[in-house]
Scaffold this motif. Structure first.
Motif, PDB file in Angstrom:
ATOM      1  N   VAL A 153      81.107  49.326  17.231  1.00 52.38           N
ATOM      2  CA  VAL A 153      81.630  49.292  18.603  1.00 52.38           C
ATOM      3  C   VAL A 153      82.729  50.332  18.765  1.00 52.38           C
ATOM      4  O   VAL A 153      83.645  50.410  17.943  1.00 52.38           O
ATOM      5  N   ALA A 154      82.633  51.136  19.813  1.00 57.86           N
ATOM      6  CA  ALA A 154      83.696  52.098  20.126  1.00 57.86           C
ATOM      7  C   ALA A 154      84.733  51.385  20.991  1.00 57.86           C
ATOM      8  O   ALA A 154      84.478  51.079  22.151  1.00 57.86           O
ATOM      9  N   HIS A 155      85.896  51.097  20.387  1.00 55.75           N
ATOM     10  CA  HIS A 155      86.920  50.343  21.128  1.00 55.75           C
ATOM     11  C   HIS A 155      87.859  51.249  21.924  1.00 55.75           C
ATOM     12  O   HIS A 155      88.749  50.772  22.606  1.00 55.75           O
ATOM     13  N   ARG A 156      87.664  52.572  21.763  1.00 59.32           N
ATOM     14  CA  ARG A 156      88.471  53.495  22.570  1.00 59.32           C
ATOM     15  C   ARG A 156      87.545  54.288  23.464  1.00 59.32           C
ATOM     16  O   ARG A 156      87.065  55.352  23.084  1.00 59.32           O
ATOM     17  N   GLN A 157      87.290  53.779  24.658  1.00 58.83           N
ATOM     18  CA  GLN A 157      86.350  54.442  25.547  1.00 58.83           C
ATOM     19  C   GLN A 157      86.999  55.648  26.205  1.00 58.83           C
ATOM     20  O   GLN A 157      88.219  55.706  26.371  1.00 58.83           O
ATOM     21  N   SER A 158      86.147  56.611  26.585  1.00 58.84           N
ATOM     22  CA  SER A 158      86.684  57.813  27.239  1.00 58.84           C
ATOM     23  C   SER A 158      86.404  57.792  28.739  1.00 58.84           C
ATOM     24  O   SER A 158      86.967  58.577  29.493  1.00 58.84           O
ATOM     25  N   VAL A 159      85.551  56.851  29.177  1.00 63.79           N
ATOM     26  CA  VAL A 159      85.268  56.751  30.622  1.00 63.79           C
ATOM     27  C   VAL A 159      86.342  55.895  31.293  1.00 63.79           C
ATOM     28  O   VAL A 159      87.069  55.166  30.618  1.00 63.79           O
ATOM     29  N   PRO A 160      86.471  55.989  32.636  1.00 58.82           N
ATOM     30  CA  PRO A 160      87.543  55.269  33.339  1.00 58.82           C
ATOM     31  C   PRO A 160      87.528  53.750  33.123  1.00 58.82           C
ATOM     32  O   PRO A 160      86.504  53.171  32.793  1.00 58.82           O
ATOM     33  N   LYS A 161      88.716  53.154  33.379  1.00 57.24           N
ATOM     34  CA  LYS A 161      88.923  51.745  33.051  1.00 57.24           C
ATOM     35  C   LYS A 161      88.119  50.775  33.919  1.00 57.24           C
ATOM     36  O   LYS A 161      87.946  49.610  33.552  1.00 57.24           O
ATOM     37  N   ALA A 162      87.601  51.252  35.053  1.00 52.85           N
ATOM     38  CA  ALA A 162      86.784  50.376  35.906  1.00 52.85           C
ATOM     39  C   ALA A 162      85.385  50.190  35.331  1.00 52.85           C
ATOM     40  O   ALA A 162      84.622  49.353  35.809  1.00 52.85           O
ATOM     41  N   ILE A 163      85.056  50.982  34.304  1.00 49.66           N
ATOM     42  CA  ILE A 163      83.699  50.951  33.745  1.00 49.66           C
ATOM     43  C   ILE A 163      83.687  50.215  32.403  1.00 49.66           C
ATOM     44  O   ILE A 163      84.363  50.625  31.464  1.00 49.66           O
ATOM     45  N   PRO A 164      82.928  49.091  32.326  1.00 48.70           N
ATOM     46  CA  PRO A 164      82.835  48.373  31.051  1.00 48.70           C
ATOM     47  C   PRO A 164      81.964  49.124  30.062  1.00 48.70           C
ATOM     48  O   PRO A 164      80.991  49.780  30.459  1.00 48.70           O
ATOM     49  N   THR A 165      82.321  49.051  28.771  1.00 52.24           N
ATOM     50  CA  THR A 165      81.549  49.803  27.764  1.00 52.24           C
ATOM     51  C   THR A 165      81.059  48.959  26.592  1.00 52.24           C
ATOM     52  O   THR A 165      80.239  49.420  25.816  1.00 52.24           O
ATOM     53  N   HIS A 166      81.622  47.760  26.399  1.00 52.66           N
ATOM     54  CA  HIS A 166      81.068  46.925  25.319  1.00 52.66           C
ATOM     55  C   HIS A 166      81.060  45.454  25.693  1.00 52.66           C
ATOM     56  O   HIS A 166      81.785  45.013  26.568  1.00 52.66           O
ATOM     57  N   VAL A 167      80.212  44.714  24.979  1.00 53.12           N
ATOM     58  CA  VAL A 167      80.034  43.296  25.280  1.00 53.12           C
ATOM     59  C   VAL A 167      81.050  42.478  24.475  1.00 53.12           C
ATOM     60  O   VAL A 167      81.474  42.892  23.388  1.00 53.12           O
ATOM     61  N   VAL A 168      81.490  41.350  25.040  1.00 51.03           N
ATOM     62  CA  VAL A 168      82.209  40.341  24.244  1.00 51.03           C
ATOM     63  C   VAL A 168      81.485  39.009  24.410  1.00 51.03           C
ATOM     64  O   VAL A 168      80.976  38.703  25.494  1.00 51.03           O
ATOM     65  N   TYR A 169      81.432  38.253  23.311  1.00 48.28           N
ATOM     66  CA  TYR A 169      80.805  36.934  23.334  1.00 48.28           C
ATOM     67  C   TYR A 169      81.893  35.882  23.496  1.00 48.28           C
ATOM     68  O   TYR A 169      82.872  35.867  22.754  1.00 48.28           O
ATOM     69  N   VAL A 170      81.717  35.048  24.518  1.00 48.82           N
ATOM     70  CA  VAL A 170      82.779  34.150  24.975  1.00 48.82           C
ATOM     71  C   VAL A 170      82.528  32.731  24.461  1.00 48.82           C
ATOM     72  O   VAL A 170      81.403  32.234  24.529  1.00 48.82           O
ATOM     73  N   GLU A 171      83.568  32.092  23.946  1.00 49.40           N
ATOM     74  CA  GLU A 171      83.471  30.691  23.512  1.00 49.40           C
ATOM     75  C   GLU A 171      83.312  29.785  24.734  1.00 49.40           C
ATOM     76  O   GLU A 171      83.961  30.018  25.752  1.00 49.40           O
ATOM     77  N   PRO A 172      82.456  28.752  24.620  1.00 41.15           N
ATOM     78  CA  PRO A 172      82.180  27.912  25.788  1.00 41.15           C
ATOM     79  C   PRO A 172      83.422  27.223  26.371  1.00 41.15           C
ATOM     80  O   PRO A 172      83.587  27.192  27.576  1.00 41.15           O
ATOM     81  N   HIS A 173      84.289  26.692  25.526  1.00 38.33           N
ATOM     82  CA  HIS A 173      85.455  25.988  26.066  1.00 38.33           C
ATOM     83  C   HIS A 173      86.633  26.939  26.131  1.00 38.33           C
ATOM     84  O   HIS A 173      87.538  26.898  25.306  1.00 38.33           O
ATOM     85  N   SER A 174      86.576  27.813  27.110  1.00 44.85           N
ATOM     86  CA  SER A 174      87.627  28.818  27.216  1.00 44.85           C
ATOM     87  C   SER A 174      87.857  29.168  28.681  1.00 44.85           C
ATOM     88  O   SER A 174      86.992  28.945  29.532  1.00 44.85           O
TER      89      SER A 174
END
Ligand code: MN
Length: 254
Positions: A153-174
């Motif tokens: 995963v590239a955690h330092r994106q070069s495109v603007p901040k309004a554009i998402p670039t990677h997925v995160v998996y979310v815990e159900p009770h959150s």
């Protein structure tokens, strides 16, 4: 006629009270640098967009005054920024450590301490999340590319901040699952550091597909953190992130 005016003015005051109850005063901690008090505009706009009142908590060393300010707020946001000095978590600096901001490290720690003392809900974004982890005894990767084994995963994106670039998996009770109704989210990413050892009293609520911690919450403290920038995604009208700001935990009025 007089009676009717009176009735109308009561109704007006009533309406104003409804609005007054709905808007919360959200403090954003100063990203203080070189004698300048600054806050990136996206945080301000995200808070305005959901009808709340943004206010900058200016850098200061006088903790008594700082507590006076924080005590009046309904919630506090610790925004993104420079790397946190590794001495804060008892490590030597890596050669890959980025720019640090020592006065801001001290200020952020004071803001966390005083928000907890005053029972004000605290949201850490990016560096803010890392600062919270360090304050409560956790540690950080100083530099993911050189210290983290999984590189997919590239955690330092070069495109603007309004554009998402990677997925995160979310815990159900959150909180993230509640505001989004999703078990995965597309997020933006502007970090080379991340939470390594999570502080006691916290639980991970989202991870990247590489396992990097992307969000946490606590059942012990009124605190949560995200490694991505929800305020940036709000610019792109991301409905989950707008809801993220709209539903932000705030202090219950007595
Ligand atoms: Mn990321």
């Amino acid at each position: 006629m007089k009676k009717r005016m009176l009735l109308l003015s009561f109704m007006f005051v009533g309406l104003m009270n409804i609005y007054a109850q709905e808007s919360h005063l959200i403090g954003i901690a100063d990203t203080y640098n070189n004698g300048q008090t600054t806050v990136p505009r996206a945080y301000i706009d995200a808070i305005l967009k959901v009808g709340n009142i943004p206010i900058v908590i200016p850098f200061m060393q006088d903790e008594k005054r700082l507590e006076e300010i924080i005590g009046r707020l309904d919630a506090v946001i610790l925004p993104g920024g420079e790397d946190i000095a590794p001495a804060r978590y008892h490590e030597m600096p890596s050669p890959k450590l980025g720019k640090v901001n020592l006065p801001r490290d001290s200020f952020d720690m004071a803001v966390i301490k005083l928000a907890m003392k005053e029972h004000i809900p605290l949201l850490g974004i990016c560096r803010g999340m890392q600062a919270i982890n360090v304050y409560f005894g956790g540690t950080l990767y100083q530099d993911l590319p050189s210290e983290y084994q999984i590189k997919k995963v590239a955690h330092r994106q070069s495109v603007p901040k309004a554009i998402p670039t990677h997925v995160v998996y979310v815990e159900p009770h959150s909180y993230l699952a509640r505001v989004s109704g999703q078990d995965s989210l597309q997020v933006n990413s502007f970090h080379h550091q991340a939470v390594k050892d999570l502080a006691a009293g916290f639980r991970v609520t989202a991870r990247g597909s590489d396992g990097v911690i992307e969000a946490f919450e606590s059942d012990k403290y009124p605190v949560m953190g995200v490694q991505f920038h929800p305020e940036g995604l709000v610019i792109g009208n991301d409905s989950a992130m707008i809801e993220f700001f709209r539903s932000m935990p705030v202090k219950r009025k007595k």
